[in-house]
Scaffold this motif. Structure first.
Motif, PDB file in Angstrom:
ATOM      1  N   GLN D  89      46.220  20.499  23.143  1.00  0.00           N
ATOM      2  CA  GLN D  89      45.068  21.276  23.565  1.00  0.00           C
ATOM      3  C   GLN D  89      45.507  22.588  24.183  1.00  0.00           C
ATOM      4  O   GLN D  89      46.461  22.665  24.952  1.00  0.00           O
ATOM      5  N   ALA D  90      44.785  23.607  23.877  1.00  0.00           N
ATOM      6  CA  ALA D  90      45.185  24.939  24.334  1.00  0.00           C
ATOM      7  C   ALA D  90      45.111  25.075  25.854  1.00  0.00           C
ATOM      8  O   ALA D  90      46.097  25.283  26.545  1.00  0.00           O
ATOM      9  N   GLY D  91      43.929  24.918  26.361  1.00  0.00           N
ATOM     10  CA  GLY D  91      43.717  25.137  27.785  1.00  0.00           C
ATOM     11  C   GLY D  91      44.672  24.326  28.651  1.00  0.00           C
ATOM     12  O   GLY D  91      44.845  23.138  28.431  1.00  0.00           O
ATOM     13  N   ASN D  92      45.225  24.911  29.616  1.00  0.00           N
ATOM     14  CA  ASN D  92      46.108  24.146  30.473  1.00  0.00           C
ATOM     15  C   ASN D  92      45.442  23.825  31.808  1.00  0.00           C
ATOM     16  O   ASN D  92      46.037  23.295  32.693  1.00  0.00           O
ATOM     17  N   GLY D  93      44.240  24.181  31.928  1.00  0.00           N
ATOM     18  CA  GLY D  93      43.517  23.835  33.155  1.00  0.00           C
ATOM     19  C   GLY D  93      42.903  22.451  33.021  1.00  0.00           C
ATOM     20  O   GLY D  93      43.213  21.684  32.117  1.00  0.00           O
ATOM     21  N   PHE D  94      42.051  22.129  33.921  1.00  0.00           N
ATOM     22  CA  PHE D  94      41.369  20.847  33.870  1.00  0.00           C
ATOM     23  C   PHE D  94      40.279  20.887  32.814  1.00  0.00           C
ATOM     24  O   PHE D  94      39.507  21.841  32.732  1.00  0.00           O
ATOM     25  N   VAL D  95      40.213  19.901  32.061  1.00  0.00           N
ATOM     26  CA  VAL D  95      39.282  19.930  30.946  1.00  0.00           C
ATOM     27  C   VAL D  95      38.403  18.685  30.898  1.00  0.00           C
ATOM     28  O   VAL D  95      38.902  17.571  30.876  1.00  0.00           O
ATOM     29  N   HIS D  96      37.121  18.911  30.911  1.00  0.00           N
ATOM     30  CA  HIS D  96      36.198  17.808  30.658  1.00  0.00           C
ATOM     31  C   HIS D  96      36.065  17.649  29.156  1.00  0.00           C
ATOM     32  O   HIS D  96      35.311  18.359  28.505  1.00  0.00           O
ATOM     33  N   SER D  97      36.788  16.749  28.621  1.00  0.00           N
ATOM     34  CA  SER D  97      36.806  16.633  27.161  1.00  0.00           C
ATOM     35  C   SER D  97      35.609  15.829  26.681  1.00  0.00           C
ATOM     36  O   SER D  97      35.732  14.809  26.049  1.00  0.00           O
ATOM     37  N   ARG D  98      34.488  16.294  27.049  1.00  0.00           N
ATOM     38  CA  ARG D  98      33.290  15.530  26.758  1.00  0.00           C
ATOM     39  C   ARG D  98      33.025  15.389  25.269  1.00  0.00           C
ATOM     40  O   ARG D  98      32.501  14.386  24.819  1.00  0.00           O
ATOM     41  N   ARG D  99      33.365  16.383  24.550  1.00  0.00           N
ATOM     42  CA  ARG D  99      33.013  16.362  23.128  1.00  0.00           C
ATOM     43  C   ARG D  99      34.179  15.995  22.236  1.00  0.00           C
ATOM     44  O   ARG D  99      34.530  16.708  21.309  1.00  0.00           O
ATOM     45  N   LEU D 100      34.759  14.890  22.571  1.00  0.00           N
ATOM     46  CA  LEU D 100      35.835  14.361  21.738  1.00  0.00           C
ATOM     47  C   LEU D 100      36.947  15.375  21.479  1.00  0.00           C
ATOM     48  O   LEU D 100      37.637  15.307  20.482  1.00  0.00           O
ATOM     49  N   HIS D 125      34.349  12.039  36.858  1.00  0.00           N
ATOM     50  CA  HIS D 125      33.653  12.693  35.745  1.00  0.00           C
ATOM     51  C   HIS D 125      34.271  12.282  34.412  1.00  0.00           C
ATOM     52  O   HIS D 125      33.581  11.949  33.460  1.00  0.00           O
ATOM     53  N   GLU D 126      35.564  12.339  34.408  1.00  0.00           N
ATOM     54  CA  GLU D 126      36.262  12.057  33.161  1.00  0.00           C
ATOM     55  C   GLU D 126      36.043  10.604  32.720  1.00  0.00           C
ATOM     56  O   GLU D 126      35.769  10.319  31.553  1.00  0.00           O
ATOM     57  N   LEU D 127      36.169   9.707  33.673  1.00  0.00           N
ATOM     58  CA  LEU D 127      35.965   8.290  33.347  1.00  0.00           C
ATOM     59  C   LEU D 127      34.553   8.052  32.826  1.00  0.00           C
ATOM     60  O   LEU D 127      34.344   7.361  31.810  1.00  0.00           O
ATOM     61  N   VAL D 128      33.611   8.611  33.516  1.00  0.00           N
ATOM     62  CA  VAL D 128      32.219   8.403  33.108  1.00  0.00           C
ATOM     63  C   VAL D 128      31.960   9.057  31.752  1.00  0.00           C
ATOM     64  O   VAL D 128      31.309   8.474  30.879  1.00  0.00           O
ATOM     65  N   ALA D 129      32.494  10.246  31.604  1.00  0.00           N
ATOM     66  CA  ALA D 129      32.283  10.936  30.333  1.00  0.00           C
ATOM     67  C   ALA D 129      32.851  10.115  29.181  1.00  0.00           C
ATOM     68  O   ALA D 129      32.202   9.925  28.142  1.00  0.00           O
ATOM     69  N   TYR D 130      34.038   9.620  29.407  1.00  0.00           N
ATOM     70  CA  TYR D 130      34.660   8.822  28.351  1.00  0.00           C
ATOM     71  C   TYR D 130      33.809   7.586  28.041  1.00  0.00           C
ATOM     72  O   TYR D 130      33.617   7.202  26.890  1.00  0.00           O
ATOM     73  N   GLU D 208      24.419  10.217  32.464  1.00  0.00           N
ATOM     74  CA  GLU D 208      25.831  10.358  32.755  1.00  0.00           C
ATOM     75  C   GLU D 208      26.008  11.085  34.095  1.00  0.00           C
ATOM     76  O   GLU D 208      26.826  10.693  34.929  1.00  0.00           O
ATOM     77  N   LYS D 209      25.184  12.068  34.281  1.00  0.00           N
ATOM     78  CA  LYS D 209      25.298  12.870  35.488  1.00  0.00           C
ATOM     79  C   LYS D 209      25.017  12.046  36.746  1.00  0.00           C
ATOM     80  O   LYS D 209      25.749  12.100  37.741  1.00  0.00           O
ATOM     81  N   ALA D 210      23.958  11.264  36.675  1.00  0.00           N
ATOM     82  CA  ALA D 210      23.590  10.462  37.832  1.00  0.00           C
ATOM     83  C   ALA D 210      24.668   9.440  38.159  1.00  0.00           C
ATOM     84  O   ALA D 210      25.028   9.224  39.328  1.00  0.00           O
ATOM     85  N   ALA D 211      25.179   8.795  37.137  1.00  0.00           N
ATOM     86  CA  ALA D 211      26.217   7.791  37.359  1.00  0.00           C
ATOM     87  C   ALA D 211      27.420   8.435  38.025  1.00  0.00           C
ATOM     88  O   ALA D 211      27.942   7.947  39.041  1.00  0.00           O
TER      89      ALA D 211
END
Lengths: 234, 234, 234, 234
Positions: D89-100, D125-130, D208-211
DNA sequence: CATGAATGAGGTTTCATTCAT
DNA sequence: TATGAATGAAACCTCATTCAT
């Protein structure tokens, strides 16, 4: 070992027929059938859905073969083959397909041009011949009805085919003044019954010929038109 | 036959007969029979040795009852009681025991002094009547043979009794010049077969009278002595 | 060996619980369960309809027992007994029924008169205690959902009972100004999740006390009302 | 991972994941998976050693993907590719990989320079998103443990990776005086538990947001350092 | 005698796995 | 590599029979 072998199916049905004829349904184990057929137990389920399905297929196919053959011989005199309907047969005469349609022997023509009593004789001959060729099957059919589980309808339809075939023959004879029978539908039921009785309960000494002759005699005399001596006149 | 409670035994056989007639042997569970009979499962074993014994007893007793009655009526007007132990019957003539032999009605004498065809008629009447009275049993007998496990000898003996009874009647007619039948033993086998067929495979519309008449007609004409007896003339 | 023994049923469920907890459903053979329970294979079917029924009953009864106990303790503070609801218990205080209701130990009263966070603490204590008492069951519940075949409704209802119980407690705390939680129904779901995780995935070194304390701490601080220092004031 | 036809392998795992998520392991037949994947049954064995291997691979790869991604995002902004081999992945920052992870969007840097609670928030966030992206997998993981047959070690290692990741984050916060948690290893276990519960047992209405928000709130307040940080004040 | 819970051998059926094609 | 017919071990379950009560 790749295509669903038709020959293997035959092995199975053949083995199964023997076992079911030899002992009652509930004493026949699929293990035994598989062993006798030379296949694994699971293989049975490649070809049949269940024990009942196997049994049903067995009996029904046998009976259907008999009925279809009779139909073929009387209706069109075309081929004497069974339900699987393979290549048409040359001889257009009446055929006793004693040997499973292998080596079809030509018989005196009988189907369409014959007198009704000659046709009845054909029917009886054929029924008896089939019975003697397939003693297993007849032993099998003994218990049918109690177990024609699945498509009872198929059995009933075939039965009706048989009785209607006979009935039609008798009615034709009656119409021609050759026979006398106010209730042909009842006579139609009696004929297979007589065959069956002779097959199942007769002492082994009864020859096919004798059995056939006896039934024919009972029928032809029992149904003879009141004023005889006018064989098959128009 | 001298069991603890005769009435309970009756409940069992009655329930069992229904179940066995309704579905094949291997689908009838002793649990069901016990429930239908209103007894506990263990109780069945007080009265019968095994499932097979129960089944055998059931069918054999029914068949024996039929044969014994026929014998009694034709032979000497003894009594018509079957295996199940009914009271001796008063009338010594031929009796159509249509109503389960309760209230035995005297019938026109037929047994010994009658013509052979009249006697044959009696036999057929009786067979058909029995079939109509005991449809369960006839359905039951359909599978017999495959399961007549235990004392197969008893069944065979009874069967022989029946056929010999018929055979003897025919031979008498032949000897009297009344009938013509070179193979009476075969005809003897045919008769029950016709009854059976009409019973099991006939559409429900067939009356007892019609079934009986049809068989009688086939027989009396089919076996009529060659020349004499212009009976059937119009 | 006569009445459907309740004790025997216990033997079976107990043995089955161990087997199902030890390996996955499809690797547990009924043979093994029967052997472990000291009964014959067929006996299993006297008490349960099928393997699935046995499994379902097992898990459901265990879970229901947990929920019912919690309910009993918080609602009425009456008895600490499980689903089978036996004799009422004398002490009306809060009871940790750690030892399956045998030898019930009295605990600091908590049920009705307590602060909400004390009640939450009770709930967590109880959940954790149950988990430690029934490790088999917790291992079992791990797979529930995939197999809650039969009456899924029963499971759902019990689950709802549990979450609603917790939710109600939180709402009461919020109403009392003691807690702050805009979505108590979500918190209610989180609590059993934490217990489960600690039970199943924690290294064996985690004591019951530590597990309980950790969750309680997260909760009480996480849900503390924004302006603290006014414990349970009206 | 270097198999004959990578696409076919995908078809299989995809089909299998659906089936295993829909019903318990022992009710999923390889026949069904093969049919759903559009391959022959034998082909499954080209790509997997056994049913267990298929199941294990499925669940493990899914879980490993999750853990690896989390690791990548928090540790050093490496790449977020999981076991299934996605492109770096390009970005080296924190990434919410929500869209696969297709179309990787850069997110506000968070990994290393952030506050601990912000990092915890990321994790949640990441766990929930996944979880929301892979409901099948979560349903699958429900039964894991009972079947993690083969290389149990691999699973344990991944689990440890996840908990240690969380634990490390908390410890960093504690060290920075930002958080207060005497047993971070327990909290680390609780977090996935909460996610799981919300996913599996929550009514469908939970966004997802509420959880995510609920868990974050419980955590950040529950772990807040005792005195400072009047953040949550009105 | 009557009961019905318990038994356990053995039945049918399933299904993961193999292998010739 | 891909196939799917064949396999057969082993699973679940049945049910005739027993026997303590």
């Amino acid at each position: 070992m790749q295509v669903p072998n038709e020959q293997k199916r035959r092995h199975i049905t053949s083995a199964a027929a023997k076992m079911f004829a030899a002992r009652p349904y509930h004493k026949v184990r699929l293990d035994d059938i598989a062993a006798a057929a030379g296949v694994a137990k699971g293989t049975l389920y490649v070809y049949f859905d269940s024990k009942e399905d196997l049994y049903f297929t067995l009996t029904f196919e046998g009976f259907a073969q008999l009925v279809d053959r009779l139909n073929a011989q009387l209706e069109g005199g075309a081929n004497g083959e069974g339900v699987t309907g393979r290549r048409p047969q040359a001889g257009n005469g009446f055929v006793h397909s004693r040997r499973l349609a292998s080596a079809p022997r030509v018989r005196p023509a009988c189907a369409l041009g014959c007198s009704s009593s000659a046709q009845l004789e054909c029917i009886v001959h054929e029924l008896v011949a089939y019975a003697y060729q397939h003693p297993h099957l007849y032993e099998l059919l003994r218990t049918v009805g109690a177990a024609k589980v699945r498509s009872k309808g198929a059995w009933d339809a075939k039965c009706r085919q048989l009785t209607e075939l006979i009935e039609r023959t008798i009615r034709a004879g009656v119409a021609a003044g050759e026979l006398s029978d106010p209730r042909p539908e009842l006579t139609a039921l009696c004929i297979p019954g007589m065959v069956r009785s002779l097959m199942l309960f007769g002492t082994k000494g009864i020859t096919e010929k004798a059995a056939s002759a006896q039934i024919v005699k009972l029928l032809t005399r029992g149904l003879a038109a009141d004023r005889p001596a006018r064989k098959a006149a128009s």
